[in-house]
Design an enzyme around this catalytic site. Structure first.
Site, short mmCIF file in Angstrom:
data_model
loop_
_atom_site.label_atom_id
_atom_site.label_comp_id
_atom_site.label_asym_id
_atom_site.label_seq_id
_atom_site.Cartn_x
_atom_site.Cartn_y
_atom_site.Cartn_z
N GLU A 124 6.41 -139.74 -16.55
CA GLU A 124 5.77 -138.66 -15.78
C GLU A 124 6.73 -138.01 -14.79
O GLU A 124 6.74 -136.79 -14.62
CB GLU A 124 4.55 -139.21 -15.02
N GLY A 129 8.86 -133.83 -10.76
CA GLY A 129 8.84 -134.76 -9.64
C GLY A 129 7.48 -135.40 -9.46
O GLY A 129 6.99 -136.13 -10.32
N LYS A 200 13.72 -130.09 -19.18
CA LYS A 200 12.32 -130.26 -18.80
C LYS A 200 11.39 -129.47 -19.70
O LYS A 200 10.32 -129.98 -20.08
CB LYS A 200 12.15 -129.86 -17.33
#
Length: 401
Positions: A124, A129, A200
């Site tokens: 996660e 973040g 990402k």
């Protein structure tokens, strides 16, 4: 009692120890049992640190310790992180990581391996973040067909672009300030050239569409070419420039892109400033939903890692399935992807631009001897074909219309 080993006692690793220690009572209530750190792997020693006596320099001590159920990897990079994580999974230990490079490069294999061993591989904290985004995609938004996902995924670039807009400063000056404040690395290339965002969006896209995405296939542009003049044009239009990572399905094709975009107040990402991150997901039933919060930082990232630890403890007997197939998804050429575009040219070519494009929105009065215009939505190939006849192009930036 669940025992945890932490690989890497830097910013995030020490944060994980802090969260597990300071919130121990709350975590025990939510996990259903106590969770404690029993080993910390690092090359360094930490005299006087609360975890001083837990430090080991030998990974085999963790690998062979049958009492350690969960390994937390916060080392960064892929070497030796990949080797340690794989060996941990093969030893029957669940792994929770904040390492986006590891997940982007080896996520497909590690998810499959964890499933075969009946343990978890959770990540996660690798995107956004402390923002909860991966678990909602895997568990909460599964009734929808996801049409698109786009986000501000890097706090360094967002800080730089926000500062440039607020102060009218040049890129180089703001980058130096970001480095001084600790928001940018001494070598900021991974952030400012978009590589961090690229990894990402590859992870997000793999989760959204359920199969591997190679980040090398994603067209990536950074912000190092954005100037104070570009920012001035954006302000004149009541817009901002932000670095976006995005993927979307159009006409059965998957497109993915990392690039600076112009956006106005109609975009939910318009007001995301400073080091904050935000991710907008559009489903065919739900419509648009946004996730917003701190995209980096010790406490925020550590909180996400500890949430993964609790999830692993609560689901020890029945591992959570992650839909991420090994078959690689094809990321299409951008030729057929549709966007609007902002362009700066010499004022002398205004007539030529009007002849090449229909229904342009003009922006002038920003810089001497030049004008800007915004096109309507068109394919990338159509834009390139139409702009080919202009010889004084100073800048082109995609725009969310």
């Amino acid at each position: 009692m669940t025992k945890v080993a932490v690989l890497g006692y830097g910013t995030v690793g020490s944060g994980v120890y802090q969260v597990l220690t300071e919130n121990a009572t709350l975590i025990r209530e939510k996990a259903g049992e106590a969770i404690e750190v029993s080993r910390v792997l690092d090359l360094r020693d930490f005299p006087g640190d609360p975890a001083e006596k837990l430090v080991t320099h030998d990974f085999e001590e963790i690998e062979k310790d049958a009492e350690i159920d969960i390994v937390v990897e916060t080392m960064g990079g892929t070497k030796p992180a990949y080797d340690f994580v794989k060996r941990s999974i093969l030893a029957g230990k669940s792994v929770c990581t904040s390492n986006k490079a590891l997940v982007a490069d080896h996520g497909t294999e590690l998810i499959r391996l964890a499933e075969e061993k009946g343990v978890h591989f959770f990540f996660e904290a690798s995107v956004g973040g402390g923002i909860p985004i991966l678990r909602p995609l895997n568990r909460c938004l599964v009734a929808d067909e996801i049409l698109s996902i786009e986000g501000i995924l890097n706090g360094t670039t967002n800080f730089i672009l926000t500062k440039m807009a607020d102060e009218g400063s040049d890129y180089a000056d703001v980058l130096k300030e970001a480095q001084k404040l600790g928001y940018a690395e001494a070598d900021p290339t991974a952030d400012v050239e978009g590589y961090d965002t690229c990894r990402k969006i590859a992870i997000l896209t793999a989760l959204v569409y359920g199969a591997q995405v190679d980040y090398e296939d994603i067209t990536t542009e950074g912000i190092s070419g954005i100037t104070s003049v570009d920012i001035a044009y954006a302000k004149k239009m009541g817009k901002v420039i932000r670095l976006l990572g995005m993927s979307r399905r159009e006409d059965g094709r998957l497109y993915a892109l990392v690039a600076p975009f112009l956006m106005g107040p109609d975009s939910p990402l318009y007001s995301v400033n400073g080091v904050f991150n935000a991710i907008s997901v559009t489903g065919n039933m739900l419509g648009e939903v946004m996730f917003y919060g701190q995209g980096a930082g010790k406490e925020a990232t550590a909180s996400a890692v500890v949430t993964d630890i609790i999830e692993a403890v609560k689901n020890r007997e029945i591992p959570v399935k992650i839909r991420w197939d090994e078959k690689k998804q094809v990321v299409e050429s951008l030729d057929h992807m549709k966007n609007a575009f902002f362009v700066r040219i010499d004022a002398s070519e205004k007539s030529a631009a009007s002849a090449a494009f229909d229904n342009l929105t003009w922006v002038d009065g920003v810089a001497d001897g030049e004008v800007g215009f915004v096109t309507g939505v068109m394919t990338e190939k159509e834009f390139e074909d139409r702009i080919a006849g202009l010889s004084t192009i100073k800048k082109r930036i995609r725009s969310i219309s």
